[in-house]
Design a protein around this motif. Structure first.
Motif, PDB file in Angstrom:
ATOM      1  N   GLY A  22       0.490  -1.501   0.443  1.00 58.67           N
ATOM      2  CA  GLY A  22       0.170  -0.020  -0.112  1.00 58.67           C
ATOM      3  C   GLY A  22       0.637   1.394  -0.308  1.00 58.67           C
ATOM      4  N   LEU A  23       2.228   1.135  -0.541  1.00 58.65           N
ATOM      5  CA  LEU A  23       2.902   2.532  -0.651  1.00 58.65           C
ATOM      6  C   LEU A  23       2.992   3.732  -2.130  1.00 58.65           C
ATOM      7  CD1 LEU A  23       5.319   1.144   1.586  1.00 58.65           C
ATOM      8  CD2 LEU A  23       3.825   2.492   2.586  1.00 58.65           C
ATOM      9  N   LYS A  24       3.086   4.062  -2.002  1.00 59.80           N
ATOM     10  CA  LYS A  24       3.066   5.257  -3.134  1.00 59.80           C
ATOM     11  C   LYS A  24       4.619   5.442  -4.052  1.00 59.80           C
ATOM     12  CE  LYS A  24      -0.056   8.251  -2.524  1.00 59.80           C
ATOM     13  NZ  LYS A  24      -0.422   9.870  -2.338  1.00 59.80           N
ATOM     14  N   ILE A  25       4.826   4.844  -5.005  1.00 62.10           N
ATOM     15  CA  ILE A  25       6.224   4.698  -6.025  1.00 62.10           C
ATOM     16  C   ILE A  25       6.776   6.036  -5.974  1.00 62.10           C
ATOM     17  CG2 ILE A  25       7.591   3.693  -7.203  1.00 62.10           C
ATOM     18  CD1 ILE A  25       5.821   1.843  -5.222  1.00 62.10           C
ATOM     19  N   THR A  26       7.098   6.517  -4.940  1.00 62.44           N
ATOM     20  CA  THR A  26       7.711   8.270  -5.072  1.00 62.44           C
ATOM     21  C   THR A  26       9.098   8.335  -6.576  1.00 62.44           C
ATOM     22  OG1 THR A  26       8.923   8.423  -3.485  1.00 62.44           O
ATOM     23  CG2 THR A  26       6.482   9.085  -3.118  1.00 62.44           C
ATOM     24  N   GLU A  27       9.375   9.147  -6.809  1.00 62.10           N
ATOM     25  CA  GLU A  27      11.061   9.319  -7.173  1.00 62.10           C
ATOM     26  C   GLU A  27      11.844   9.272  -5.867  1.00 62.10           C
ATOM     27  OE1 GLU A  27      13.460  12.054 -10.368  1.00 62.10           O
ATOM     28  OE2 GLU A  27      10.721  12.759  -9.874  1.00 62.10           O
ATOM     29  N   LYS A  28      11.850   9.236  -5.161  1.00 64.09           N
ATOM     30  CA  LYS A  28      12.717   9.850  -3.759  1.00 64.09           C
ATOM     31  C   LYS A  28      13.446   8.737  -3.696  1.00 64.09           C
ATOM     32  CE  LYS A  28      11.590  14.430  -2.176  1.00 64.09           C
ATOM     33  NZ  LYS A  28      11.671  15.275  -1.379  1.00 64.09           N
ATOM     34  N   PRO A  78      18.742  17.188  -5.344  1.00 63.98           N
ATOM     35  CA  PRO A  78      19.994  18.329  -4.157  1.00 63.98           C
ATOM     36  C   PRO A  78      19.229  18.550  -3.333  1.00 63.98           C
ATOM     37  CG  PRO A  78      20.365  18.580  -6.782  1.00 63.98           C
ATOM     38  CD  PRO A  78      19.131  17.719  -7.146  1.00 63.98           C
ATOM     39  N   HIS A  79      17.631  18.585  -3.411  1.00 62.86           N
ATOM     40  CA  HIS A  79      16.487  18.761  -1.635  1.00 62.86           C
ATOM     41  C   HIS A  79      16.191  18.179  -1.207  1.00 62.86           C
ATOM     42  CE1 HIS A  79      18.184  22.949  -3.158  1.00 62.86           C
ATOM     43  NE2 HIS A  79      17.002  22.383  -4.311  1.00 62.86           N
ATOM     44  N   TYR A  80      16.936  16.287  -1.394  1.00 66.37           N
ATOM     45  CA  TYR A  80      16.650  15.571  -0.539  1.00 66.37           C
ATOM     46  C   TYR A  80      16.915  15.565   1.018  1.00 66.37           C
ATOM     47  CZ  TYR A  80      15.060  10.633  -0.951  1.00 66.37           C
ATOM     48  OH  TYR A  80      14.800   9.292  -0.927  1.00 66.37           O
ATOM     49  N   GLY A  81      15.157  15.779   0.779  1.00 64.53           N
ATOM     50  CA  GLY A  81      14.749  16.086   2.518  1.00 64.53           C
ATOM     51  C   GLY A  81      15.554  14.734   3.965  1.00 64.53           C
TER      52      GLY A  81
END
Length: 155
Positions: free
Chosen positions: A20-26, A56-59
């Motif tokens: 049930g998890l989204k597949i995000t680019e991150k 570059p802005h990966y938190g």
């Protein structure tokens, strides 16, 4: 990414979706880092540096959250060595049961594998009627590079 890495990425994505998890680019970027270097033990700072090459802005909070999810779902393993956490690809990894050889001087981590190690674990399974799924075996010492450097310093 080569075909094998694409196949592994697809399997990991299916696992995330099944939970049930989204597949995000991150999340994909994080998985790619491990697929590019399947034998590396990443600490948090090194991993953050690697994902920021693509985003570059990966938190920091995003990385912590995704690492926790991937460890909980069995995609990554988390090893605590000394006072640091290290992460390595676990799911669909073809690594055999292994031990970590950790240098107390430079912090390098190598892996040790032996069929005898597997035999010993199977003996534990049988003797204690205990099914071992995963474990950590860490040996601390001094690597050959550091021993050589110390010898040279003493000359």
């Amino acid at each position: 990414m080569d075909k094998n890495k694409n196949d592994l990425m697809s399997l990991i994505i299916k696992t995330l979706k099944a939970n049930g998890l989204k597949i995000t680019e991150k999340r994909q970027i994080l998985i790619e880092v491990f697929l590019k270097s399947p034998n590396i033990h990443f600490d948090f700072d090194t991993l953050l540096e690697e994902v920021r090459k693509e985003w570059p802005h990966y938190g920091v909070a995003t990385l912590y959250r995704n690492l926790r999810i991937f460890v909980d779902k069995g995609i990554l393993s988390e090893n605590i060595i000394g006072n640091k956490k290290y992460y390595e690809l676990k799911m669909f990894n073809k690594k055999k049961i292994h031990a970590h050889l950790i240098c107390k001087y430079c912090g390098s981590i190598d892996e040790y594998y032996s069929p005898n190690l597997v035999k010993y674990i199977k003996m534990i399974d049988k003797k204690y009627d205990f099914d071992v799924y995963y474990g950590e075996l860490n040996f601390y010492g001094i690597c050959s590079n550091c021993k050589r450097a110390i010898k040279n310093d003493l000359k």
